[in-house]
Design a protein around this motif. Structure first.
Motif: not given
Length: 156
Positions: A72-82, A124-128
């Motif tokens: 889990l990383d801010e540089r990873g792929r952004n996926l939709t839930s489906p 997401g692009r934000m850091v959590w």
């Protein structure tokens, strides 16, 4: 397919813990008929203050042998839930026995461990904060099982 959450730090009692426990309980109930789950939490702590490299070594030891590793990383792929649900289903259908989601500490995941991962996801692009990432991952696991089961939880 067993799911492992390998994370830096201990999730103490409080609202984050209650949310993680609730979503993982829901996931276990809805995921098992789909051959997803159970979820096992592997928490590591670097008590010597060795930074990202020391955390990476602890995380690497916590990974089940042969597990598909997803950071889990801010540089990873952004996926939709489906799309996330489909990814889990694909891993399961490929015969993967274990999938491990890796959550780093406050400084993230060491580049060497990131490079060894089979996949990397961004929430997401934000850091959590890493404790909230656990909550968000647990919710998405439950949502994915709901999507795959055709349950009404996901309404998008």
């Amino acid at each position: 397919m067993r799911i492992h959450i390998c994370a830096v730090g201990r999730l103490r009692s409080g609202p984050e813990r209650a949310l993680v426990d609730d979503y993982l309980t829901r996931f276990d109930r809805s995921g098992r008929p789909l051959s997803l789950g159970p979820v096992q939490m592997h928490e590591v702590e670097d008590r010597k203050g060795g930074g990202m490299a020391a955390e990476a070594a602890l995380l690497a030891r916590a990974l089940p042998e042969g597990a598909l590793v997803c950071t889990l990383d801010e540089r990873g792929r952004n996926l939709t839930s489906p799309e996330f649900a489909q990814m889990l289903a694909d891993w399961r259908d490929q015969g993967r026995m274990d999938a491990a989601f890796v959550i780093g500490g406050a400084d993230g995941i060491a580049p060497a461990l990131r490079a060894q991962a089979d996949a990397s996801l961004s929430l997401g692009r934000m850091v959590w904060p890493h404790m909230l990432v656990r909550v968000m991952l647990a919710e998405q696991l439950y949502r994915a099982a709901s999507i795959l089961a055709g349950a009404p939880y996901h309404r998008a």
